[in-house]
Design an enzyme around this catalytic site. Structure first.
Site, PDB file in Angstrom:
ATOM      1  N   LEU A 131       1.853 -11.263   1.556  1.00 20.71           N
ATOM      2  CA  LEU A 131       0.758 -11.805   0.514  1.00 20.71           C
ATOM      3  C   LEU A 131       0.142 -13.066   1.266  1.00 20.71           C
ATOM      4  O   LEU A 131      -0.267 -14.042   0.649  1.00 20.71           O
ATOM      5  CB  LEU A 131       1.142 -12.034  -0.890  1.00 20.71           C
ATOM      6  CG  LEU A 131       1.138 -10.694  -1.831  1.00 20.71           C
ATOM      7  CD1 LEU A 131       1.430 -11.026  -3.036  1.00 20.71           C
ATOM      8  CD2 LEU A 131      -0.465 -10.121  -1.561  1.00 20.71           C
ATOM      9  N   ALA A 136       8.465   1.345  10.934  1.00 24.12           N
ATOM     10  CA  ALA A 136      10.180   1.788  11.015  1.00 24.12           C
ATOM     11  C   ALA A 136      10.090   3.297  11.709  1.00 24.12           C
ATOM     12  O   ALA A 136       9.786   4.038  11.283  1.00 24.12           O
ATOM     13  CB  ALA A 136      10.605   1.786   9.650  1.00 24.12           C
ATOM     14  N   GLY A 152       0.279  -7.461   6.719  1.00 23.63           N
ATOM     15  CA  GLY A 152       0.436  -6.060   6.122  1.00 23.63           C
ATOM     16  C   GLY A 152      -0.922  -5.451   5.949  1.00 23.63           C
ATOM     17  O   GLY A 152      -2.049  -5.341   6.459  1.00 23.63           O
ATOM     18  N   ARG A 153      -1.075  -5.575   4.545  1.00 19.44           N
ATOM     19  CA  ARG A 153      -2.126  -4.788   3.865  1.00 19.44           C
ATOM     20  C   ARG A 153      -3.398  -5.526   4.258  1.00 19.44           C
ATOM     21  O   ARG A 153      -4.326  -4.790   4.328  1.00 19.44           O
ATOM     22  CB  ARG A 153      -1.905  -4.947   2.628  1.00 19.44           C
ATOM     23  CG  ARG A 153      -0.864  -3.909   1.714  1.00 19.44           C
ATOM     24  CD  ARG A 153      -0.015  -4.339   0.522  1.00 19.44           C
ATOM     25  NE  ARG A 153       0.657  -5.357   0.709  1.00 19.44           N
ATOM     26  CZ  ARG A 153       1.122  -5.870  -0.465  1.00 19.44           C
ATOM     27  NH1 ARG A 153       1.125  -5.338  -1.610  1.00 19.44           N
ATOM     28  NH2 ARG A 153       1.601  -7.115  -0.370  1.00 19.44           N
ATOM     29  N   GLN A 174       9.634  -1.256  15.465  1.00 17.93           N
ATOM     30  CA  GLN A 174      10.749  -1.695  14.568  1.00 17.93           C
ATOM     31  C   GLN A 174      11.568  -0.312  14.367  1.00 17.93           C
ATOM     32  O   GLN A 174      11.405   0.793  14.226  1.00 17.93           O
ATOM     33  CB  GLN A 174      10.199  -1.795  13.104  1.00 17.93           C
ATOM     34  CG  GLN A 174      11.419  -2.252  12.267  1.00 17.93           C
ATOM     35  CD  GLN A 174      10.723  -2.390  11.051  1.00 17.93           C
ATOM     36  OE1 GLN A 174      10.165  -1.322  10.306  1.00 17.93           O
ATOM     37  NE2 GLN A 174      10.988  -3.592  10.314  1.00 17.93           N
ATOM     38  N   TYR A 209      17.458  -0.887   4.050  1.00 16.55           N
ATOM     39  CA  TYR A 209      17.879   0.056   4.735  1.00 16.55           C
ATOM     40  C   TYR A 209      19.221  -0.234   5.292  1.00 16.55           C
ATOM     41  O   TYR A 209      19.842  -1.265   5.007  1.00 16.55           O
ATOM     42  CB  TYR A 209      16.747   0.521   5.740  1.00 16.55           C
ATOM     43  CG  TYR A 209      15.453   0.945   5.128  1.00 16.55           C
ATOM     44  CD1 TYR A 209      15.371   2.046   4.317  1.00 16.55           C
ATOM     45  CD2 TYR A 209      14.171   0.230   5.099  1.00 16.55           C
ATOM     46  CE1 TYR A 209      14.355   2.464   3.769  1.00 16.55           C
ATOM     47  CE2 TYR A 209      13.270   0.406   4.434  1.00 16.55           C
ATOM     48  CZ  TYR A 209      13.064   1.588   3.679  1.00 16.55           C
ATOM     49  OH  TYR A 209      12.044   2.208   3.024  1.00 16.55           O
TER      50      TYR A 209
HETATM   51  C1  FNR Z   1       5.060  -1.749   4.595  1.00 19.10           C
HETATM   52  N1  FNR Z   1       6.011  -2.488   4.838  1.00 19.10           N
HETATM   53  C2  FNR Z   1       7.245  -2.075   5.833  1.00 19.10           C
HETATM   54  N2  FNR Z   1       7.967  -3.251   6.359  1.00 19.10           N
HETATM   55  C3  FNR Z   1       8.860  -2.824   7.239  1.00 19.10           C
HETATM   56  O1  FNR Z   1       9.627  -3.762   7.628  1.00 19.10           O
HETATM   57  N3  FNR Z   1       9.002  -1.598   8.001  1.00 19.10           N
HETATM   58  C4  FNR Z   1       7.930  -0.618   7.414  1.00 19.10           C
HETATM   59  O2  FNR Z   1       7.788   0.457   8.142  1.00 19.10           O
HETATM   60  C5  FNR Z   1       7.134  -0.873   6.427  1.00 19.10           C
HETATM   61  N4  FNR Z   1       5.994   0.196   6.090  1.00 19.10           N
HETATM   62  C6  FNR Z   1       5.103  -0.198   5.225  1.00 19.10           C
HETATM   63  C7  FNR Z   1       4.119   0.534   4.929  1.00 19.10           C
HETATM   64  C8  FNR Z   1       3.027   0.062   4.097  1.00 19.10           C
HETATM   65  C9  FNR Z   1       1.956   1.117   3.963  1.00 19.10           C
HETATM   66  C10 FNR Z   1       3.179  -1.154   3.500  1.00 19.10           C
HETATM   67  C11 FNR Z   1       1.802  -1.669   2.657  1.00 19.10           C
HETATM   68  C12 FNR Z   1       4.149  -1.965   3.922  1.00 19.10           C
HETATM   69  C13 FNR Z   1       5.918  -3.730   4.379  1.00 19.10           C
HETATM   70  C14 FNR Z   1       5.152  -4.701   5.260  1.00 19.10           C
HETATM   71  O3  FNR Z   1       5.707  -4.847   6.692  1.00 19.10           O
HETATM   72  C15 FNR Z   1       5.188  -6.129   4.607  1.00 19.10           C
HETATM   73  O4  FNR Z   1       6.132  -6.620   4.870  1.00 19.10           O
HETATM   74  C16 FNR Z   1       4.486  -6.045   3.237  1.00 19.10           C
HETATM   75  O5  FNR Z   1       3.415  -5.154   2.984  1.00 19.10           O
HETATM   76  C17 FNR Z   1       4.071  -7.479   2.671  1.00 19.10           C
HETATM   77  O6  FNR Z   1       3.274  -8.158   3.617  1.00 19.10           O
HETATM   78  P1  FNR Z   1       1.672  -8.101   2.993  1.00 19.10           P
HETATM   79  O7  FNR Z   1       1.047  -6.537   3.317  1.00 19.10           O
HETATM   80  O8  FNR Z   1       1.533  -8.738   1.817  1.00 19.10           O
HETATM   81  O9  FNR Z   1       0.781  -8.610   4.248  1.00 19.10           O
END
Ligand code: FNR
Length: 360
Positions: A303, A61, A325-326, A103, A186
């Protein structure tokens, strides 16, 4: 085994992405303090993710204006120095064969926060520590954050312009796509949701009115950039009855597709601290499937951690791309591993030449 869908290219307008396994945007809170500039961290982080084989890397973001950043250490894209630094990021990511998107967001009432600022406060970052007063559709605070100021309707065209200007900077910097951030509580989500939008003007009340600002942003970016792939991330449900609900998300997706969005990235939540979110494997995928019924391509996220799970989401027609993500923070090379696991043609070619002895 048929060729996996996950490693087939995906096209948006004139842009072809090498596969359908993408990096979900993730804040790094690692910009140079106060000026929204990328640092060496971003070069290494984004380069590593691109090297790992993902098709598109969506950067965190990024504020379209200084007060739109989530934290004082978030990226911004409102000036020439940032634009030049983003061009370097694009070069690195392209060097690894991936596409780069940014983003674009405004954090509204959830701006001026930080989850782990050294010595930092819980809740809003005070002005004395580099924070700033926040704005929102209505003067209603999120949880224990500071109360925002309600935006005047005559301020909204400037906000739309800020999104367009940032998109133009992304294009000039050589990025391949933009994602409009309308999720996670947001600003644009704050307008969409009855939990945070109590306006009585043309931007509040009916769904049509609540969606107006997002539609103006998407339409204005599309008008200025006919060939640019434009993604929109939404929270397809607030997980609270009377909040923004999935059936509303389906309608909004149809509208923004008409306005020029190419793909809706379907996340959920973030606008109500007490929402009972049933977190578990693939817990948001049904939202991508429901939105896709309206005819617009979707991204599924949340997830998704196994190759067969990701492939299954595409094979059952629930989404067009999968975002991780993670799982990618834990292992940026996971796409290389999955390509091998799913026996994708070209799995070896995805491995960087320098790593030839470490092919799976
Ligand atoms: C995020 N997520 C997130 N989403 C988004 O739209 N903009 C962002 O800047 C962020 N920042 C962010 C930082 C960190 C450290 C994490 C872990 C997550 C959410 C991310 O994009 C994602 O949608 C979620 O983490 C769920 O996906 P996973 O991690 O289960 O694969």
């Amino acid at each position: 085994m048929a060729d996996p869908l996950l490693f087939r290219p995906f096209r948006m307008r004139d842009t072809e992405v090498r596969n359908r396994l993408w990096v979900s945007p993730m804040c790094q809170y690692s910009a140079d303090a106060q000026d929204g500039m990328p640092t060496d961290w971003h070069l290494a982080h984004l380069g590593g993710l691109a090297r790992g084989g993902a098709g598109m890397v969506i950067m965190e973001a990024t504020g379209v204006v200084p007060e739109g950043r989530i934290s004082p250490f978030c990226l911004g894209l409102w000036n020439d120095a940032q634009e030049a630094a983003f061009a370097r990021l694009a070069e690195i990511v392209h060097g690894h064969g991936a596409k780069l998107a940014v983003q674009l967001g405004h954090a509204g009432r959830k701006a001026s926060t930080h989850p782990w600022m050294p010595g930092g406060p819980e809740g809003s970052v005070p002005v004395s520590a580099g924070g700033w007063p926040t704005v929102a559709p209505s003067a209603v605070a999120f949880d224990d954050l500071a109360e925002p100021r309600a935006l005047d309707s005559d301020e909204l065209p400037g906000l739309v312009r800020a999104f367009v200007d940032a998109a133009s900077r992304a294009v000039r910097a050589g990025l391949d796509a933009v994602e409009i951030h309308a999720a996670h509580g947001y600003l644009l989500h704050q307008f969409l949701s009855p939990l945070s939008n109590f306006r009585t003007d043309a931007y509040g009340g009916s769904l049509e009115n609540r969606a107006r600002l997002l539609r103006e942003v998407v339409g204005a970016v599309r008008a200025e950039h006919p060939a640019l792939p434009v993604l929109v991330r939404i929270s397809a449900t607030d997980w609270i009855p009377g909040g923004f609900e999935l059936h509303e998300a389906q309608q909004v997706a149809v509208w923004i597709a008409e306005d020029g969005a190419d793909l809706v990235d379907c996340s959920t939540g973030g606008n109500a601290p007490s929402a009972p979110i049933p977190v578990g494997p693939s817990y948001q995928v049904h939202c991508a499937a429901a939105v896709r019924e309206g005819g617009i391509p979707t991204g599924a996220v949340g997830l998704i951690t196994e190759a067969a799970q990701a492939e299954g989401i595409l094979a059952t027609g629930q989404a067009d791309v999968v975002l991780l993500g993670r799982a990618l923070l834990r292992d940026p090379h996971l796409p290389l591993r999955w390509a091998h696991e799913l026996r994708a043609p070209g799995a070896d070619a995805l491995v960087p030449r320098q790593y030839w002895r470490a092919r799976f």
